[in-house]
Write an enzyme that holds these catalytic residues in place. Sequence first.
Site, PDB file in Angstrom:
ATOM      1  N   LYS A 162       6.289  -3.704  -4.440  1.00 46.17           N
ATOM      2  CA  LYS A 162       7.713  -3.379  -4.420  1.00 46.17           C
ATOM      3  C   LYS A 162       8.315  -3.477  -3.016  1.00 46.17           C
ATOM      4  O   LYS A 162       9.451  -3.896  -2.850  1.00 46.17           O
ATOM      5  CB  LYS A 162       7.891  -1.958  -4.961  1.00 46.17           C
ATOM      6  CG  LYS A 162       9.327  -1.496  -5.061  1.00 46.17           C
ATOM      7  CD  LYS A 162       9.996  -2.147  -6.230  1.00 46.17           C
ATOM      8  CE  LYS A 162      11.459  -1.808  -6.326  1.00 46.17           C
ATOM      9  NZ  LYS A 162      12.163  -2.855  -7.114  1.00 46.17           N
ATOM     10  N   ARG A 218       3.576   0.186  -5.224  1.00 45.03           N
ATOM     11  CA  ARG A 218       3.376  -0.338  -3.871  1.00 45.03           C
ATOM     12  C   ARG A 218       2.047  -1.061  -3.721  1.00 45.03           C
ATOM     13  O   ARG A 218       1.796  -1.702  -2.696  1.00 45.03           O
ATOM     14  CB  ARG A 218       3.436   0.803  -2.855  1.00 45.03           C
ATOM     15  CG  ARG A 218       4.748   1.520  -2.812  1.00 45.03           C
ATOM     16  CD  ARG A 218       4.699   2.613  -1.782  1.00 45.03           C
ATOM     17  NE  ARG A 218       4.570   2.060  -0.452  1.00 45.03           N
ATOM     18  CZ  ARG A 218       5.580   1.739   0.338  1.00 45.03           C
ATOM     19  NH1 ARG A 218       6.802   1.924  -0.072  1.00 45.03           N
ATOM     20  NH2 ARG A 218       5.375   1.233   1.531  1.00 45.03           N
ATOM     21  N   CYS A 265       0.855  -1.173   0.000  1.00 43.66           N
ATOM     22  CA  CYS A 265       0.000   0.000   0.000  1.00 43.66           C
ATOM     23  C   CYS A 265       0.900   1.234   0.000  1.00 43.66           C
ATOM     24  O   CYS A 265       2.044   1.175   0.437  1.00 43.66           O
ATOM     25  CB  CYS A 265      -0.922   0.124   1.201  1.00 43.66           C
ATOM     26  SG  CYS A 265      -2.106  -1.201   1.355  1.00 43.66           S
ATOM     27  N   ASN A 324      -1.148   2.419   5.764  1.00 45.08           N
ATOM     28  CA  ASN A 324      -0.291   1.373   5.185  1.00 45.08           C
ATOM     29  C   ASN A 324       0.212   0.522   6.332  1.00 45.08           C
ATOM     30  O   ASN A 324       0.841   1.038   7.252  1.00 45.08           O
ATOM     31  CB  ASN A 324       0.894   2.028   4.453  1.00 45.08           C
ATOM     32  CG  ASN A 324       1.977   1.015   4.096  1.00 45.08           C
ATOM     33  OD1 ASN A 324       1.679  -0.140   3.813  1.00 45.08           O
ATOM     34  ND2 ASN A 324       3.219   1.455   4.104  1.00 45.08           N
ATOM     35  N   GLY A 325      -0.099  -0.775   6.296  1.00 44.97           N
ATOM     36  CA  GLY A 325       0.343  -1.661   7.367  1.00 44.97           C
ATOM     37  C   GLY A 325      -0.749  -2.655   7.706  1.00 44.97           C
ATOM     38  O   GLY A 325      -1.661  -2.885   6.912  1.00 44.97           O
ATOM     39  N   GLU A 339      18.541 -16.144  -8.995  1.00 43.29           N
ATOM     40  CA  GLU A 339      17.965 -14.835  -9.315  1.00 43.29           C
ATOM     41  C   GLU A 339      17.278 -14.871 -10.681  1.00 43.29           C
ATOM     42  O   GLU A 339      16.199 -14.298 -10.856  1.00 43.29           O
ATOM     43  CB  GLU A 339      19.072 -13.764  -9.263  1.00 43.29           C
ATOM     44  CG  GLU A 339      18.651 -12.367  -9.661  1.00 43.29           C
ATOM     45  CD  GLU A 339      17.513 -11.782  -8.836  1.00 43.29           C
ATOM     46  OE1 GLU A 339      17.134 -12.352  -7.806  1.00 43.29           O
ATOM     47  OE2 GLU A 339      16.974 -10.739  -9.254  1.00 43.29           O
ATOM     48  N   HIS A 358      20.785 -35.165  -8.123  1.00 43.20           N
ATOM     49  CA  HIS A 358      20.337 -35.762  -6.868  1.00 43.20           C
ATOM     50  C   HIS A 358      18.814 -35.734  -6.736  1.00 43.20           C
ATOM     51  O   HIS A 358      18.287 -35.727  -5.621  1.00 43.20           O
ATOM     52  CB  HIS A 358      21.011 -35.074  -5.682  1.00 43.20           C
ATOM     53  CG  HIS A 358      22.505 -35.243  -5.697  1.00 43.20           C
ATOM     54  ND1 HIS A 358      23.117 -36.445  -5.441  1.00 43.20           N
ATOM     55  CD2 HIS A 358      23.502 -34.375  -5.996  1.00 43.20           C
ATOM     56  CE1 HIS A 358      24.425 -36.313  -5.554  1.00 43.20           C
ATOM     57  NE2 HIS A 358      24.690 -35.052  -5.899  1.00 43.20           N
ATOM     58  N   GLU A 388       8.440 -14.225 -11.087  1.00 47.31           N
ATOM     59  CA  GLU A 388       7.639 -13.101 -10.586  1.00 47.31           C
ATOM     60  C   GLU A 388       6.957 -12.288 -11.674  1.00 47.31           C
ATOM     61  O   GLU A 388       5.895 -11.738 -11.428  1.00 47.31           O
ATOM     62  CB  GLU A 388       8.414 -12.222  -9.602  1.00 47.31           C
ATOM     63  CG  GLU A 388       9.577 -11.450 -10.145  1.00 47.31           C
ATOM     64  CD  GLU A 388      10.238 -10.583  -9.053  1.00 47.31           C
ATOM     65  OE1 GLU A 388      11.400 -10.247  -9.241  1.00 47.31           O
ATOM     66  OE2 GLU A 388       9.610 -10.240  -8.042  1.00 47.31           O
ATOM     67  N   LYS A 398      13.327 -13.987 -11.234  1.00 49.96           N
ATOM     68  CA  LYS A 398      12.850 -12.962 -12.181  1.00 49.96           C
ATOM     69  C   LYS A 398      11.786 -13.563 -13.096  1.00 49.96           C
ATOM     70  O   LYS A 398      10.774 -12.944 -13.374  1.00 49.96           O
ATOM     71  CB  LYS A 398      13.991 -12.403 -13.058  1.00 49.96           C
ATOM     72  CG  LYS A 398      14.952 -11.451 -12.393  1.00 49.96           C
ATOM     73  CD  LYS A 398      14.411 -10.081 -12.106  1.00 49.96           C
ATOM     74  CE  LYS A 398      13.803  -9.983 -10.738  1.00 49.96           C
ATOM     75  NZ  LYS A 398      14.627  -9.756  -9.605  1.00 49.96           N
ATOM     76  N   TRP A 417      -2.761  -2.582  -1.651  1.00 50.49           N
ATOM     77  CA  TRP A 417      -2.338  -3.961  -1.892  1.00 50.49           C
ATOM     78  C   TRP A 417      -3.031  -4.739  -0.798  1.00 50.49           C
ATOM     79  O   TRP A 417      -2.654  -4.668   0.369  1.00 50.49           O
ATOM     80  CB  TRP A 417      -0.819  -4.059  -1.783  1.00 50.49           C
ATOM     81  CG  TRP A 417      -0.262  -5.389  -2.157  1.00 50.49           C
ATOM     82  CD1 TRP A 417       0.120  -5.804  -3.385  1.00 50.49           C
ATOM     83  CD2 TRP A 417      -0.007  -6.480  -1.263  1.00 50.49           C
ATOM     84  NE1 TRP A 417       0.590  -7.093  -3.322  1.00 50.49           N
ATOM     85  CE2 TRP A 417       0.515  -7.529  -2.045  1.00 50.49           C
ATOM     86  CE3 TRP A 417      -0.169  -6.696   0.098  1.00 50.49           C
ATOM     87  CZ2 TRP A 417       0.882  -8.762  -1.515  1.00 50.49           C
ATOM     88  CZ3 TRP A 417       0.185  -7.914   0.633  1.00 50.49           C
ATOM     89  CH2 TRP A 417       0.710  -8.937  -0.170  1.00 50.49           C
TER      90      TRP A 417
END
Length: 595
Positions: free
Chosen positions: A590, A30, A2, A103-104, A467, A490, A474, A471, A77
């Site tokens: 983000k 956000r 948010c 926000n939270g 990484e 294995h 996501e 990428k 969000w």
Amino acid sequence: MCGIVGCILKDNNEEVAPILFDCISKLEYRGYDSIGLATYFNDKIHIKKDKGKILEVDKKLNLADMPGNFGIAHVRWATHGDPSKLNSHPHVDENNTVAVVHNGIIENYLEIKKQLIKEGHVFKSDTDTEVIPHLIQKYMDEGFDLEHSIRKTIEVIHGAYAIAAVSVNEPDKIVATRKDSPLIIGLGNEGYYLASDSPAILKYARDIIYPEKGEIVILDKTGVVVHDEFDNVVNKEIETINWTPEMAEKEGYDHFMIKEINEQAIAVKNTLTQKDNIQQIIDEIGDIKRICFVACGTSYHASLTGKYLLESLAGIPTDVILASEFKYSANTLDEDTLVIFISQSGETADSLKALDVANETSKTLGIVNVAGSSITRRAKYVIQTQAGPEIGVAATKTYVAQLTSIYLFVALLSNNQELLDELNKVPDYIAESLNDVEYIKSISKRYNFARDFFYLGRGYTYPTALEGALKLKEITYIHAEGYAAGELKHGPLALIDKNIPVVVVIPPGDNYRKTMSNLEEVKSRGAIVLAVGSSDDESLKAKANDVIAINSNVGEIIAPLVYVVPLQLISYYITLEKGYDPDKPKNLAKCVTVE
Ligand code: AGP
């Protein structure tokens, strides 16, 4: 996650809504479930809000067209309650006297809500946030002013929050506070601003105040006052942000992600200027017996590269711990351990929790991109990566800037001049790796079919493989797994067939032969192999289906800084092939300010 903003203009006749809309649009990274604005005008709070991306909602509601010269805004969000108009912020009490953006997460909202309902309050949403305007209204009805009603409210709520509120009973001011969620206050020529993050207000104010937990900030058209918990005025330091508004714009690129991929050479170059600061930190820290990295996501992968470097080049035992799992390792820390927190945002809740614990026993160092963020304020030492603002949800340039700081740290710690010399060449290598874009675009068309991918790397480039896989996951929503090349046999080798492309990161160096054997193993089981390797590697070209060539002078030690670039590009172009927005992957934000 948010994002919140607020603005009060000095000139009563100016309208704030276009500015609020502009500022909140900059925080879409956000949260993009819903957007809402509240302004105050003629004894009334005016609200426009709905679910959907900013442009969709704006098309429907014309968000910049609202009266009044002060107000607040929010991008959501969702954590509590589906994305919907009712659950969108700002939230109000039943009489529309108080409007709040938050926000939270309010952890004890259910018990508070139950009690407020008993007292006659009527709720409209499923959110945790809605208890806040009701509590503020309740205390204002009891005779407290807005500031003290907020003070009483934060005595009741538990959790993480950055809150901004306006009230019809006490107009011409915005009151804000925070605990464990980011909040900055901007002092501009035309007015005063608050925001979750600086890109929101860069255009309007670059002189910034950072409120601490529990401080109450009052913004009116004459200025900003900060009070501590005993109502004393706090003289806050004003810090000037050196980012420019243009840095947070797309500047002609289609997406922030591709702009930021293209800014990586400069991000490395600028971060290399931190050499003297890093040397000073090393001198101040003194003897270190053990290093422990704590981070999440991409920053975790940068940390893992740090472990390979520190152990092999500096001989320092190093652990890498996911911030959300840190508490199980906390009692192994001591004063001889340096705990390094890597974070682009500096606001990741899991990392901040761990930092508070580590600060009790150990020396702590933050490697952070956002100046003034919580980790920079709480860690004992700070290295500032110089990537500039990163807006795309998928981290790219901040990752190479984090790696650059780690490489510098290791090279200086181990007096490794050869590595320092190599680092200075990295910006050119990165710039060169971006020349192959047309080829990568064409590959992306062909690899777009797959539902699963493997990424293999060995040694220094094992984290690069992790990484690359992150990428891809996501932003393309394709399942991908990064594996240590030697570990595939294995178990996961059982999965390999012609439907699973395998991306092999294979720079020249000590690990080359073994990785090549692993490549042959997957090839002989029918996998399509896309390799990233040296431009003069003819046998790789003969064995892999496709090869992305990197300058042959990039050896395996510095390979993580360069070989990641084509992996980012592959993910970006596959995302475009699929018709998704690489800047706003579903379900992600983000900055992850919840645990
Ligand atoms: C990276 O592409 C992701 N968006 C995510 O994994 C991110 O790296 C993670 O949330 C950590 O964020 P931080 O660096 O801001 O702490």
